[in-house]
Design an enzyme around this catalytic site. Structure first.
Site, PDB file in Angstrom:
ATOM      1  CD  GLU A 152      -2.815  -0.737   1.848  1.00  0.00           C
ATOM      2  OE1 GLU A 152      -3.069  -0.323   2.957  1.00  0.00           O
ATOM      3  OE2 GLU A 152      -4.643  -1.277   1.681  1.00  0.00           O
ATOM      4  CD  GLU A 309      -4.170  -6.269   2.657  1.00  0.00           C
ATOM      5  OE1 GLU A 309      -5.090  -4.913   3.478  1.00  0.00           O
ATOM      6  OE2 GLU A 309      -3.485  -6.118   2.269  1.00  0.00           O
TER       7      GLU A 309
HETATM    8  C1  GLA Z   1      -4.009  -2.826   5.182  1.00  0.00           C
HETATM    9  C2  GLA Z   1      -2.358  -3.506   4.512  1.00  0.00           C
HETATM   10  C3  GLA Z   1      -2.715  -4.898   5.848  1.00  0.00           C
HETATM   11  C4  GLA Z   1      -3.507  -4.407   7.087  1.00  0.00           C
HETATM   12  C5  GLA Z   1      -4.477  -4.070   6.758  1.00  0.00           C
HETATM   13  C6  GLA Z   1      -5.875  -3.885   7.935  1.00  0.00           C
HETATM   14  O1  GLA Z   1      -4.909  -3.139   3.644  1.00  0.00           O
HETATM   15  O2  GLA Z   1      -2.467  -3.919   3.569  1.00  0.00           O
HETATM   16  O3  GLA Z   1      -1.332  -4.545   6.160  1.00  0.00           O
HETATM   17  O4  GLA Z   1      -2.961  -3.068   7.838  1.00  0.00           O
HETATM   18  O5  GLA Z   1      -4.989  -2.944   5.907  1.00  0.00           O
HETATM   19  O6  GLA Z   1      -7.181  -3.126   7.474  1.00  0.00           O
END
Ligand code: GLA
Ligand code: ZN
Length: 674
Positions: A152, A309
């Site tokens: 991210e 995710e």
């Molecule tokens: C993001 C991150 C993860 C985690 C999630 C929690 O998407 O990439 O590492 O912190 O948020 O929602």
């Protein structure tokens, strides 16, 4: 033609797994549970830099070796991360230059994550070296399906290193100071730059009044471009590093949907495939999530993407972390697949015991066994995805409508001082998107650079910054018979945020056949009104006062000193039509407008379905997949458009037959068409 995203025989199912945070003797039990849940893909090594490189010259891969062996032994595919989303403490101690400086000018210390200056020489050197070492070491694992670079990417840095790099970036963009002074309009407020050294970053010590408000829009927009490019370079350098050893393994990094700071349209060109993290709150509209999915597909040029995710149940970082109600995780997973994902991945496989994500949803809860609601739901979905086999993989969307969503324009609109603080680019986009989505009209999210000829209808709300060539493409598109729609505050400026003089909407004026003389900004408590197709709607936010120059007025203002002047117009241009919507209105208006335009252009919904039932189609050669997703709390009836088979149950439906969708239910119909 279609193409698979990665080396998988089915829709991938899995997500982030952090065994390094747990004693080794717990790993086999984790595997038992994950296998039970039909998990087949693990995203490994996302935040392990500190463990992998405990000091400057020391690398330790023993633990990761064991984890890689564990995954292999249990026949898991691996999405292997490079761990560069958080640097080790020793590096910050030894090389403070890697620490970021924020927009207030405050230098950060070690802590949190995503905390490295993207222009730090040290960060780049060691992140690239780690990526390369990982690729070299694990290149022979044939179960690695993708590289997951960093995590991210985002944030900003205003340190001295970045300032120097900004000057280099500007030299490349403008060539000489004269051109830079022109583009930045520095004659205003005596900002003339005499020397490259005069240039400083636009932060709260210089041009910014607050994070989001600047007195020098062009400089701030250039900073955003520069920052997005700087971070992208970090991605690209790691990309090259892993490709040296594993040229055939596709590379991605997890994006975040409509994330403002990074120009994802530009990033998409350098990623082998798009992956992204979907975290809606229970209050977000279904359309908002769908927009994100479509935007991510658009960033990847229309190809399938990977849902990297989502939470199986709840998040930890929202004010109220509501649980996904029974059936909702499954429903939203299929929503992602419907819009183009070839995977259903979670954050996370197992809840940690400490720090801020210990209450974030996971497949394996703190109870540590399989007897939980979430585990059961995950397992049921896993079994279904297994049953689907290689169906759907690689199939693409069917949109005849394009919605322009452009990052540089987004920055320019939102930075604009005037006409209204309430004018937010994203909000206007969402209004049009929602109208399309709620009628189940497929839509592609495109940039200003996209070739438009494949579409019948192109909508570009608040196309404020008209970058070189966009008017040419729109002109050609309309001349050839397309329908174009734009709104107030369009065509005002060029790529440097400099006004195109001669009258608004600038280069779009001949296409639209209107001249906008003034723009009125209404406070929240004030509204004007207009009648469109026999119905009265409100005119809010901004009201353009315009003159017809060939266009026809379809609606006029009812109040104020501009009562009786046009608010909605249509211009015949070549074989097509260009609509101008001179104000912002309410939901019903957009629904009505979209309905009219689609009918005129013979654009059909994916299926005729009741409100709250989403219908989305993907196609692969002659195979059609129609997803019917019931977001309602009650069951709904849908008329089946073609003789087809429900892939999840095997039920055969006849054309025009009525199908019952359970509350939160999903049906995937398949048929063949020559
Ligand atoms: C993001 C991150 C993860 C985690 C999630 C929690 O998407 O990439 O590492 O912190 O948020 O929602
Ligand atoms: Zn920096």
């Amino acid at each position: 033609m279609w193409e698979k995203v990665w080396n998988h025989q089915k829709i991938a199912y899995g997500g982030d797994y952090n065994p390094e945070q747990w004693p080794e003797d717990t790993w086999e039990e984790d595997m038992r549970l994950l296998k039970l849940a039909h998990i087949d893909t693990l995203t490994l090594n996302v935040f392990s830099w500190a463990a992998l490189q405990p000091s400057e010259e020391e690398y330790r891969f023993e633990k990761l070796d064991k984890i890689m062996e564990l995954a292999k032994k249990h026949d898991m595919k691996v999405c292997l991360a490079t761990s560069t989303g958080a640097h080790p403490a020793w590096m910050a101690r030894k090389y403070p230059e890697i620490l970021r400086t924020d927009i207030t000018g405050r230098k950060h210390k070690f802590g949190a994550r995503h905390n490295s200056c993207p222009n730090s020489f040290v960060y780049r050197k060691y992140s690239v070296r780690l990526a390369e070492k990982l690729a070299e070491r694990y290149q022979d694992y044939n179960n690695i399906v993708a590289w997951h670079i960093s995590n991210e990417y985002g944030g900003e840095c205003y340190c001295e290193n970045c300032e120097k790099a900004f000057r280099v970036w500007l030299k490349k963009r403008y060539g000489n100071l004269e051109e830079l002074n022109r583009a930045w309009n520095t004659s205003f407020w005596g900002h003339t730059m005499y020397d490259w050294e005069d240039i400083v970053l636009p932060d709260q010590r210089t041009e910014h009044i607050s994070e989001e408000q600047t007195v020098a829009q062009t400089i701030s927009i250039d900073y955003r471009r520069f920052n997005s490019d700087s971070i992208m370079e970090c991605f690209q350098m790691e990309y090259e590093a892993v490709k040296k050893y594993t040229p055939d393994i596709p590379v991605t990094t997890n994006l975040m949907g409509a994330f403002k700071p990074l120009d994802y349209h530009k990033w998409g060109k350098y990623m082998d495939f798009i992956s992204w993290d979907n975290y809606p709150s229970n209050e977000d509209s279904i359309s908002k999530t769908a927009l994100n999915h479509d935007l991510m597909r658009g960033v990847g040029g229309g190809k399938p993407f990977i849902l990297m995710e989502q939470t199986p149940s709840q998040q930890n970082w929202q004010p109220f972390n509501a649980l996904k109600r029974p059936g909702v995780m499954r429903l939203w997973s299929y929503q992602a697949v419907a819009h183009g994902s070839d995977a259903v991945m979670f954050f996370q496989m197992k809840r940690s015991i400490g720090s801020c994500e210990k209450y974030h949803g996971a497949v394996i809860s703190h109870a540590g066994h399989e007897h939980t609601r979430v585990f059961r739901e995950v397992t049921e979905l896993g079994a279904e995805l297994e049953k689907l086999g290689d169906e759907i993989l690689g199939s693409v969307g069917t949109a005849q409508v394009a919605l322009m969503f452009d990052w540089e324009n987004w920055w320019a609109v939102d930075y604009s001082a005037g006409p209204s603080v309430n004018l937010k680019y994203y909000d206007e986009i969402l209004k049009y998107y929602t109208a399309l989505h709620e009628q189940n009209i497929a839509v592609d999210l495109v940039s200003e650079e996209t070739e438009l000829s494949q579409y019948k209808l192109v909508i570009a709300p608040v196309l404020y910054m008209t970058k070189p060539g966009v008017d040419v493409r729109i002109r050609e598109f309309v001349a050839q018979g397309g329908t174009f729609v734009t709104t107030f505050f369009s065509g005002y400026v060029d790529e440097n945020d400099l006004v195109i003089i001669g009258g608004y909407p600038g280069r779009l004026r001949d296409i639209l056949g209107v001249w906008v003389e003034e723009i009125d900004a209404l406070p929240e408590t004030k509204k004007n009104h207009f009648v469109y197709q026999g119905e009265t709607y409100s005119a809010k936010l901004l009201c353009d006062i315009m003159h017809l120059e060939g266009a026809q007025a379809l609606a006029e203002y009812q109040e104020d000193f501009y009562a009786g002047t046009p608010v909605i117009t249509c211009n015949s241009f070549g074989k097509g039509e260009a609509y101008y919507i001179g104000t912002s209105s309410e939901k019903d208006f957009y629904a009505r407008l979209i309905c009219e335009l689609c009918e005129k252009q013979n654009i059909k919904p994916a299926a005729k379905a009741p409100a709250g039932v989403e219908a989305v189609e993907r196609v692969r050669n002659h195979e059609h997949y129609l997803f019917l997703l019931n977001h309602n709390e009650e069951q709904k009836e849908v008329i089946v458009p073609e003789e087809s088979t429900d892939l999840l149950t095997g039920t055969i439906y006849h054309k025009e037959e009525s199908l019952t969708l359970a509350a939160k239910g999903v049906v995937i119909l398949k048929w063949f068409e020559e």
